[in-house]
Design a protein around this motif. Structure first.
Motif, PDB file in Angstrom:
ATOM      1  N   LYS A 711      29.372  53.402  38.335  1.00  0.00           N
ATOM      2  CA  LYS A 711      28.191  54.442  37.718  1.00  0.00           C
ATOM      3  C   LYS A 711      27.106  54.224  38.430  1.00  0.00           C
ATOM      4  N   THR A 712      26.579  52.982  38.295  1.00  0.00           N
ATOM      5  CA  THR A 712      25.289  52.404  38.883  1.00  0.00           C
ATOM      6  C   THR A 712      25.183  52.494  40.440  1.00  0.00           C
ATOM      7  N   LEU A 713      26.223  52.308  41.299  1.00  0.00           N
ATOM      8  CA  LEU A 713      26.147  52.722  42.466  1.00  0.00           C
ATOM      9  C   LEU A 713      26.035  54.005  42.890  1.00  0.00           C
ATOM     10  N   ASP A 714      26.705  54.691  42.019  1.00  0.00           N
ATOM     11  CA  ASP A 714      26.933  56.409  42.340  1.00  0.00           C
ATOM     12  C   ASP A 714      25.209  56.661  42.124  1.00  0.00           C
ATOM     13  N   GLU A 715      24.657  56.428  41.119  1.00  0.00           N
ATOM     14  CA  GLU A 715      23.417  56.772  40.843  1.00  0.00           C
ATOM     15  C   GLU A 715      22.227  56.346  41.807  1.00  0.00           C
ATOM     16  N   ILE A 716      22.574  55.166  42.111  1.00  0.00           N
ATOM     17  CA  ILE A 716      21.519  54.780  43.396  1.00  0.00           C
ATOM     18  C   ILE A 716      21.788  55.280  44.736  1.00  0.00           C
ATOM     19  N   GLY A 717      23.080  56.100  45.001  1.00  0.00           N
ATOM     20  CA  GLY A 717      23.514  56.487  45.987  1.00  0.00           C
ATOM     21  C   GLY A 717      23.864  55.591  47.194  1.00  0.00           C
ATOM     22  N   TRP A 718      24.504  54.399  46.732  1.00  0.00           N
ATOM     23  CA  TRP A 718      24.975  53.442  47.782  1.00  0.00           C
ATOM     24  C   TRP A 718      26.356  54.002  48.030  1.00  0.00           C
ATOM     25  N   SER A 719      26.777  53.554  49.336  1.00  0.00           N
ATOM     26  CA  SER A 719      28.384  53.633  49.744  1.00  0.00           C
ATOM     27  C   SER A 719      28.416  52.846  50.720  1.00  0.00           C
ATOM     28  N   GLY A 720      29.720  51.953  50.808  1.00  0.00           N
ATOM     29  CA  GLY A 720      29.968  51.027  51.679  1.00  0.00           C
ATOM     30  C   GLY A 720      31.341  50.460  51.077  1.00  0.00           C
ATOM     31  N   TRP A 721      31.278  48.999  51.529  1.00  0.00           N
ATOM     32  CA  TRP A 721      32.582  48.248  51.394  1.00  0.00           C
ATOM     33  C   TRP A 721      32.375  47.314  50.304  1.00  0.00           C
ATOM     34  N   LEU A 722      33.484  47.245  49.487  1.00  0.00           N
ATOM     35  CA  LEU A 722      33.686  46.308  48.445  1.00  0.00           C
ATOM     36  C   LEU A 722      34.801  45.505  48.585  1.00  0.00           C
ATOM     37  N   VAL A 723      34.254  44.221  49.062  1.00  0.00           N
ATOM     38  CA  VAL A 723      35.232  43.065  49.667  1.00  0.00           C
ATOM     39  C   VAL A 723      35.435  41.875  48.557  1.00  0.00           C
ATOM     40  N   ILE A 724      36.782  41.845  48.499  1.00  0.00           N
ATOM     41  CA  ILE A 724      37.596  40.958  47.470  1.00  0.00           C
ATOM     42  C   ILE A 724      37.529  39.719  47.996  1.00  0.00           C
ATOM     43  N   GLU A 725      36.732  38.604  47.449  1.00  0.00           N
ATOM     44  CA  GLU A 725      36.793  37.377  47.874  1.00  0.00           C
ATOM     45  C   GLU A 725      37.716  36.415  47.103  1.00  0.00           C
ATOM     46  N   ARG A 726      37.378  36.253  45.947  1.00  0.00           N
ATOM     47  CA  ARG A 726      38.231  35.239  44.960  1.00  0.00           C
ATOM     48  C   ARG A 726      38.740  35.950  43.893  1.00  0.00           C
ATOM     49  N   SER A 727      38.404  35.794  42.606  1.00  0.00           N
ATOM     50  CA  SER A 727      39.024  36.336  41.533  1.00  0.00           C
ATOM     51  C   SER A 727      40.443  36.211  41.451  1.00  0.00           C
ATOM     52  N   ARG A 728      40.906  35.134  41.592  1.00  0.00           N
ATOM     53  CA  ARG A 728      42.544  34.710  41.450  1.00  0.00           C
ATOM     54  C   ARG A 728      42.824  34.385  40.208  1.00  0.00           C
ATOM     55  N   ASP A 729      44.232  34.649  39.772  1.00  0.00           N
ATOM     56  CA  ASP A 729      44.579  34.495  38.678  1.00  0.00           C
ATOM     57  C   ASP A 729      45.002  32.852  38.548  1.00  0.00           C
ATOM     58  N   ALA A 730      44.729  32.376  37.772  1.00  0.00           N
ATOM     59  CA  ALA A 730      44.650  30.758  37.638  1.00  0.00           C
ATOM     60  C   ALA A 730      45.951  30.020  37.603  1.00  0.00           C
ATOM     61  N   ARG A 731      46.907  31.334  37.091  1.00  0.00           N
ATOM     62  CA  ARG A 731      48.667  30.934  37.214  1.00  0.00           C
ATOM     63  C   ARG A 731      49.151  30.735  38.520  1.00  0.00           C
ATOM     64  N   LYS A 732      48.757  31.542  39.486  1.00  0.00           N
ATOM     65  CA  LYS A 732      49.114  31.587  41.165  1.00  0.00           C
ATOM     66  C   LYS A 732      47.915  31.612  41.849  1.00  0.00           C
ATOM     67  N   PRO A 733      47.029  30.597  41.920  1.00  0.00           N
ATOM     68  CA  PRO A 733      45.806  30.819  42.629  1.00  0.00           C
ATOM     69  C   PRO A 733      46.134  31.041  44.222  1.00  0.00           C
ATOM     70  N   SER A 734      47.472  30.544  44.721  1.00  0.00           N
ATOM     71  CA  SER A 734      47.664  30.528  45.967  1.00  0.00           C
ATOM     72  C   SER A 734      48.523  31.554  46.476  1.00  0.00           C
ATOM     73  N   ASP A 735      48.829  32.411  45.539  1.00  0.00           N
ATOM     74  CA  ASP A 735      49.790  33.601  45.772  1.00  0.00           C
ATOM     75  C   ASP A 735      49.003  34.631  46.153  1.00  0.00           C
ATOM     76  N   THR A 736      48.793  35.085  47.580  1.00  0.00           N
ATOM     77  CA  THR A 736      47.664  35.814  48.143  1.00  0.00           C
ATOM     78  C   THR A 736      48.316  37.348  47.711  1.00  0.00           C
ATOM     79  N   ARG A 737      49.493  37.655  47.888  1.00  0.00           N
ATOM     80  CA  ARG A 737      49.788  38.979  47.561  1.00  0.00           C
ATOM     81  C   ARG A 737      49.728  39.281  46.015  1.00  0.00           C
ATOM     82  N   PHE A 738      50.189  38.359  45.125  1.00  0.00           N
ATOM     83  CA  PHE A 738      50.024  38.544  43.884  1.00  0.00           C
ATOM     84  C   PHE A 738      48.314  38.704  43.398  1.00  0.00           C
ATOM     85  N   ASN A 739      47.668  38.075  44.019  1.00  0.00           N
ATOM     86  CA  ASN A 739      46.066  38.108  43.467  1.00  0.00           C
ATOM     87  C   ASN A 739      45.293  39.208  44.516  1.00  0.00           C
ATOM     88  N   TYR A 740      45.456  39.513  45.551  1.00  0.00           N
ATOM     89  CA  TYR A 740      44.725  40.205  46.201  1.00  0.00           C
ATOM     90  C   TYR A 740      45.320  41.704  46.273  1.00  0.00           C
TER      91      TYR A 740
END
Length: 753
Positions: A711-740
């Motif tokens: 909503k904030t990005l909409d309001e300021i008029g930004w557009s572009g790429w949202l890039v997933i860096e980490r935010s991995r589940d602690a149960r399977k931190p190395s499972d790339t398919r599971f997390n990403y």
């Protein structure tokens, strides 16, 4: 000397023998030819092949049955190993013979059958139920089911080719004059859903109402006379009299759509997609009306319209209430390509219409079934499954089934009555407006208009706009063009990072990105170490061309090149930093990449080491000048506050240097994420690292409300790429398919739906 009489006798006898020999030889040749015709083909060399028509005639004689067929269905069709497929049971025999030819028979009565095309969409009841049980066994809790839904929904959109929604044409709907009736009004509306392509319908509204009123979509089914039928008019007028705006609309290549397309085009698979897009556009239009209540939105349709009802409820969260009528079954997938032509049922390792209907849970849903079609066993198996799914949400009462065992396949008054009652209850409508003194539904005051009164484009189509698309091939072209525009012009795109996928500068990162349904991938420049520049293989023509071609084939965008070597090396302390920047920019130009990522790293942390500020600024000015000349952007990541970053960018003074904003930086310092975004504004953010704690997925992170972020990005008029860096589940931190995969699906849900 032989007497003349004897000689004559010998000559006659000889001639007679000769004629007999000739006749015998001729008979033998005929016999041989007949044998060759009859038996030569009946061997393994020719797979014991016989014409289908001949085989069907033989089956009729052998089993004492009648098989009705037209010659066009059997013409030029051959049956291999025909007699080897005979069994004591005639139906087993016919199944063996016909299934390889994509044909089947329908039993009309005892010993009488009719030949028809094989129906991939109609299963034996037992097989449908077994498949339903297999599907249901995949989840045991509501948490399992929510993950299953998160997998199904984007797949349904992709199967429909609507994962990138085409932009709505910048045109106003065509609206006819309003007609006034007893308690309601009607006006016909055509909405342009693609350039030159319209979906047509009629909007029924109450004459008197206060405030905002519910919206009910009424897609037509496959009955004759399309939405002009009496039952369509009764249904929508009754809903309007009760206090809702009800929109009745045509299926694709149905009704007025036939001004643009042929009736046979309705059986093209793309019809399913165009119908779904049409419903989305109708909702866009209706919910933008000042008197529309966006919290009370419903849909109901019968037969093919019922399949459409189920699909649209699963796809569009704006729909809060649904009532599929005489359509839903685990052993029937829809008898028309407009219901099953696109491969939606392959999603999630195969699904069916009942599971798709369960995606509505816990939103209220009424299923109407009868004893005269494929919904005949709804109470026995499929409805209990739906009840289980609703029970998981503690909302078992939100799903109901009205089963009419003595009814046939229609949308008659016995079907309309429970729909009226259901809509009145769920949407707060006044059902008394259509009841008589005894409380019985009374539709007698509803006016059934003649067909032409419901046309938008005139009695003979003379008002169809001049730029209307005509012909299915032209529709395919327009649709493909608009989808490609949508893909390239998507406001928010979701990206992954090859380094985090454990595939640094490897082609496998592109492949995995495509499999996880992300839009693009950030490719690393390679290690730095003690070299004067990066270990960058992308400057090798053959390697770079492989990356470009693989990305093109997989429809994945390489949107950024990352100089992550500067995480460990000091950008502010290395003497030879310019060459590394030049190499990155050269690679960007060769690959047509507009963004680069430059982390300042621990050693160049301005906040912790304020003494290096001037050195960092001086170097970024050099990098900025190089980037400006090349027409590219370098995004930097710092630990500064948004206000401090604004000041830093002012001192650098280059429009080519921007902030690669990371959610986790302000959050770990206790700063307000939304405020930081607003302070930076749209022109200072190059891209966004959509990441936070490396222990939970984004959807489970209590620190981030991504809907507020959007909503904030909409309001300021930004557009572009949202890039997933980490935010991995602690149960399977190395499972790339599971997390990403999970994070990608969630970001797409928030930012692209």
């Amino acid at each position: 000397m032989i007497p003349a009489s004897v000689f004559h006798s010998i000559i006659v006898a000889s001639q007679s023998f000769h004629r007999s020999a000739i006749r015998a030889a001729f008979f033998f040749c005929v016999l041989l030819s007949s044998w060759q015709t009859t038996f030569a083909q009946l061997n393994t060399d020719n797979q014991y092949s016989k014409p289908l028509k001949e085989v069907l005639n033989d089956v009729q004689k052998k089993y004492g049955v009648t098989i009705k067929f037209v010659d066009s269905m059997v013409k030029n069709k051959m049956v291999t190993y025909a007699e080897w497929k005979y069994r004591p049971d005639v139906e087993v025999t016919l199944d063996n013979i016909l299934k390889p030819l994509e044909l089947k028979v329908k039993k009309e009565k005892d010993k009488q059958y009719k030949l028809s095309a094989y129906e991939y969409y109609r299963w034996p009841v037992e097989e449908g139920w077994a498949e339903m049980d297999r599907i249901a066994a995949q989840y045991k809790t509501v948490e399992d089911w929510e993950k299953r839904k998160a997998e199904l929904k984007p797949c349904l959109k992709e199967a429909l080719q609507l994962n990138y929604l085409p932009a709505a044409p910048n045109s106003k709907p065509i609206v006819t004059a309003k007609r006034i009736f007893d308690g309601y009004s009607v006006e016909n509306i055509a909405i342009e859903i693609l350039p030159g392509v319209w979906i047509n319908g009629s909007l029924y509204k109450p004459l008197k109402f206060k405030g905002k009123i519910p919206v009910i979509l009424n897609p037509d089914g496959h009955w004759e006379k399309q939405r002009y039928r009496a039952d369509c008019q009764y249904r929508c007028a009754a809903m309007a009299k009760m206090g809702a705006m009800a929109f009745s609309y045509d299926l694709f290549a149905w009704g007025e759509s036939l001004l643009q397309f042929k009736v046979e085009d309705h059986r093209r698979s793309l019809a399913m997609t165009i119908q779904a897009l049409g419903a989305i556009r109708i909702l866009d239009y209706l919910l933008a009306q000042k008197d529309a209540d966006t919290n009370r939105v419903a849909i109901t349709g019968g037969s093919g319209g019922g399949s459409h009802t189920v699909l649209m409820t699963a796809l569009d969260d704006r729909i809060k209430v649904s009532a599929p009528v005489v359509s839903l079954s685990s052993y029937f997938y829809g008898g028309c390509p407009c219901e099953s032509g696109m491969n939606i049922h392959a999603c999630g390792g195969r699904t069916n219409n009942v599971e798709i209907a369960a995606m509505a849970a816990p939103r209220p849903q009424l299923v109407v079934s009868d004893g005269g079609d494929w919904t005949d066993k709804m109470p026995e198996h499929d409805f209990p499954y739906l009840q289980t799914m609703y029970r998981w949400y503690n909302k078992k009462e939100n799903v109901s089934n009205v089963h009419l065992p003595n009814d046939k396949h229609d949308f008659g008054i016995t079907k309309r009555t429970p729909v009226y009652e259901f809509m009145a209850k769920q949407l707060g409508l006044n059902i008394k407006a259509i009841q008589d003194a005894n409380g019985k539904i009374d539709e007698s005051k509803i006016t059934i208009e003649p067909e032409k009164s419901l046309y938008v484009f005139g009695d003979n189509g003379e008002k169809l706009p001049a730029h209307a698309v005509k012909g299915f091939e032209n529709l395919e072209r327009v649709f493909a063009e608009e989808i490609e525009k949508a893909r390239t012009n998507q406001r928010y795109k979701i990206g992954l990072i090859d380094l985090m996928l454990l595939k640094r500068q490897k082609l496998g990162a592109i492949t995995l990105t495509a499999e996880l349904k992300a839009d693009g991938v950030e490719v690393d420049m390679g290690g730095l170490g003690n070299r004067p520049t990066f270990d960058n293989q992308l400057l090798i023509d053959s390697v770079r061309n492989q990356f470009i071609q693989t990305a093109k084939d997989r429809k994945v965008e390489i949107f950024c090149l990352a100089m992550t070597g500067y995480y460990a090396q000091s950008f502010c302390g290395r003497a030879e930093y310019i060459r590394s920047i030049e190499d990155c920019i050269k690679t960007m130009q060769l690959m047509n990449v507009k963004h680069a990522f430059l982390p300042l790293g621990v050693q160049c942390d301005i906040k912790k080491n304020p003494a290096i500020r001037d050195s960092v600024i001086a170097r970024l000015r050099v990098a900025g000048k190089l980037a400006e000349e090349a027409g590219v952007i370098i995004g930097i990541e710092t630990s500064l506050t948004a206000k401090e970053e604004v000041e830093l960018l002012k001192r650098i003074g280059s429009p080519a240097i921007k902030i690669y904003f990371n959610f986790s930086n302000p959050l770990k310092e206790g700063r307000d994420l939304i405020s930081e975004i607003k302070i930076l504004g749209k022109d200072r953010i190059s891209m966004i690292h959509a990441t936070n704690k490396d222990s939970v997925w984004l959807e489970n992170d209590p620190q981030i409300d991504l809907y507020k972020v959007k909503k904030t990005l909409d309001e300021i008029g930004w557009s572009g790429w949202l890039v997933i860096e980490r935010s991995r589940d602690a149960r399977k931190p190395s499972d790339t398919r599971f997390n990403y995969g999970a994070n990608t699906a969630y970001l797409k849900k928030v930012f692209q739906e």
